[in-house]
Design an enzyme around this catalytic site. Structure first.
Site, PDB file in Angstrom:
ATOM      1  N   SER A 191       0.778  -1.247   0.000  1.00 29.25           N
ATOM      2  CA  SER A 191       0.000   0.000   0.000  1.00 29.25           C
ATOM      3  C   SER A 191       0.807   1.293   0.000  1.00 29.25           C
ATOM      4  CB  SER A 191      -0.975   0.003   1.183  1.00 29.25           C
ATOM      5  OG  SER A 191      -0.285  -0.268   2.381  1.00 29.25           O
TER       6      SER A 191
ATOM      7  N   TYR B  14       8.047   1.092  -1.058  1.00 25.44           N
ATOM      8  CA  TYR B  14       8.589   0.158  -2.047  1.00 25.44           C
ATOM      9  C   TYR B  14       7.594  -0.926  -2.459  1.00 25.44           C
ATOM     10  CZ  TYR B  14      13.363   2.026  -1.812  1.00 25.44           C
ATOM     11  OH  TYR B  14      14.475   2.825  -1.925  1.00 25.44           O
TER      12      TYR B  14
ATOM     13  N   PHE C 230      -2.539  -3.529   5.463  1.00 27.26           N
ATOM     14  CA  PHE C 230      -3.352  -3.279   6.651  1.00 27.26           C
ATOM     15  C   PHE C 230      -3.552  -1.774   6.758  1.00 27.26           C
ATOM     16  CE2 PHE C 230      -3.728  -3.187  11.460  1.00 27.26           C
ATOM     17  CZ  PHE C 230      -4.966  -3.800  11.487  1.00 27.26           C
TER      18      PHE C 230
ATOM     19  N   ALA D 169       6.402  -3.311   6.549  1.00 25.17           N
ATOM     20  CA  ALA D 169       7.083  -2.472   7.535  1.00 25.17           C
ATOM     21  C   ALA D 169       6.075  -2.252   8.653  1.00 25.17           C
ATOM     22  CB  ALA D 169       7.494  -1.150   6.921  1.00 25.17           C
TER      23      ALA D 169
ATOM     24  N   TYR E 254      17.656  -2.592   4.051  1.00 18.89           N
ATOM     25  CA  TYR E 254      18.498  -1.401   3.951  1.00 18.89           C
ATOM     26  C   TYR E 254      19.708  -1.651   4.834  1.00 18.89           C
ATOM     27  CZ  TYR E 254      20.111   3.438   4.252  1.00 18.89           C
ATOM     28  OH  TYR E 254      20.878   4.576   4.189  1.00 18.89           O
TER      29      TYR E 254
ATOM     30  N   TYR F 201      20.896   1.663  12.968  1.00 13.39           N
ATOM     31  CA  TYR F 201      20.252   0.793  11.990  1.00 13.39           C
ATOM     32  C   TYR F 201      20.927  -0.577  11.905  1.00 13.39           C
ATOM     33  CZ  TYR F 201      17.082  -0.260   8.206  1.00 13.39           C
ATOM     34  OH  TYR F 201      16.083  -0.838   7.461  1.00 13.39           O
TER      35      TYR F 201
END
EC number: 1.3.1.9
Length: 400
Positions: free
Chosen positions: A50, A53, A74, A140, A225, A235
């Site tokens: 949605s 990426y 979702f 995500a 990433y 990260y």
């Protein structure tokens, strides 16, 4: 109603349906301008379709390769008095444009981590497509509800080992601050791997494979990433990095399984982009504002759509039919331009020089803000934001 942007933290709490549709249209136009992908996929499932990426992957498949697509996401629909999420409007727009071109498009609004989601998708494939030749995994989510126990597990955007302090930007006040993030506990690290690692990707492929709906040459890809030492503490060397390393583990296992029938599984390492996901990570907005300016100057700038089109056309589905180039861990690298030494050296030199006063001059911070607000359908040329719009948008979507 007349809808204006309202920003709280790193989320815009309002969205503009007409603006979101314009964003999708822009990506479709860009894809068509680049031309058809010669050996592209024909029946594609995108889990997390949605925004960001995932949405670009669905667009590349449909409008770059005339593929039938099933999108899983979702999102919240709008009502007569309250806007829905941007992802809802993006998906409605995609469905509208795909159907207008006679392309098969089915969407499922559900918890992608659930058994029900997987069963519903299998049912749809059996009923309408027979089998699929590509699975894109692009979730995500900060939370995962374990499908068997119903337990809610939360991820943590934290460093490992020691407190992380760095120069960052407060995107609400547009000023430079010092951001401090406490390290993750062992439990938080484990939970982040559970939520954002490779387990659910494996469960999807297992369910699809056991149901017999994966074509022999099926390719699957999950997005990651890595970044550079500028963002590593929060990260790649943080809790999130451990989850992304678990994606590598899953890719290896899945690749062994799928390659037996001519298929493949890869992690694709992508460049940093302005998405709802990246805006939530401390330090990322400032890094993105810096790296974007330099990449634009060098003619190397790519948004989500350009990145994904390049992945499809030059890596996964090459015109010569060759296998994609990969790194030593079998990852497809599309962060190659961002990681160029001159670009990274520029960011390293710039980081200590940035102040609130020179932020807009030294970096693309203004453009960052504009791209961020655009994610929610605002700040787009040619749209009358004083016009009355209906936030209630219906489309062909299965609600679980």
């Amino acid at each position: 109603m007349i809808i204006k942007p309202k920003i709280r933290g790193f989320i815009c709490t309002t969205t503009h349906p007409v603006g979101c549709e314009a964003n999708v249209q822009e990506q479709i136009t860009l894809t068509k301008a680049k031309g058809k992908i010669a050996n592209g996929p024909k029946k594609v499932l995108v889990v997390g379709s949605s925004s960001g990426y995932g949405l670009s992957s669905r667009i590349a498949a449909a409008f770059g390769s005339d593929a039938a697509t099933i999108g899983v996401f979702f999102e919240k629909p709008g009502t007569e008095t309250k806007p829905g999420t941007a992802g809802w409007y993006n998906s409605a727009a995609f469905d509208k444009f795909a159907k207008a071109e006679g392309l098969y498009s089915k969407s499922i609004n559900c918890d992608a981590f659930s058994h029900e989601a997987k069963q519903k998708v299998i049912e749809l494939i059996k009923q309408d497509l027979g089998e699929i030749d590509m699975v894109v995994y692009s979730l995500a989510s900060p939370v995962r509800k374990l499908p068997d126990s119903g337990e809610l597990i939360r991820s943590a955007l934290k460093p490992i080992g020691e407190t992380y302090t760095a120069t960052a930007v407060d995107t609400n006040k547009d000023c430079i601050i010092e951001a401090t993030v406490e390290p993750a506990t062992e439990q938080e690290i484990a939970d982040t791997v559970t939520v954002m690692g490779g387990e659910d990707w494996e469960l999807w492929i297992k369910a699809l494979s056991e149901a017999g709906v994966l074509a022999d040459n099926c390719k699957t890809v999950a997005y990651s990433y890595i970044g550079t030492e500028l963002t590593w503490p929060i990260y790649w060397h943080g809790a999130l990095g451990k989850a992304k390393m678990d994606l590598d583990r899953a890719a290896k296992a899945l690749n062994e399984q799928l390659s037996a029938t001519g298929g493949s599984a890869n992690v694709a390492v992508l460049k940093s982009v302005v998405t709802q996901a990246s805006s939530a990570i401390p330090v990322m907005p400032l890094y993105i504002a810096m790296v974007f300016k330099k990449m634009r100057q060098e003619g190397l700038h790519e948004g989500c759509m350009e990145q994904i089109y390049r992945m499809f056309s030059e890596r996964l589905f090459r015109a010569d039919g060759a296998k994609p180039e990969t790194d030593s861990d079998n990852r497809i690298r599309l962060d190659d331009w961002e990681l160029r030494e001159d670009i990274q050296q520029h960011c390293r030199n710039l980081w200590p020089q940035v102040t609130t006063e020179n932020l807009s001059e030294l970096t693309d911070y203004r453009e960052y803000k504009a791209e961020f607000i655009k994610l929610f359908g605002f700040g787009i040329e040619g749209i009358d934001y004083d016009a009355d719009v209906n936030p209630y948008v219906e489309f062909d979507v299965i609600e679980l």
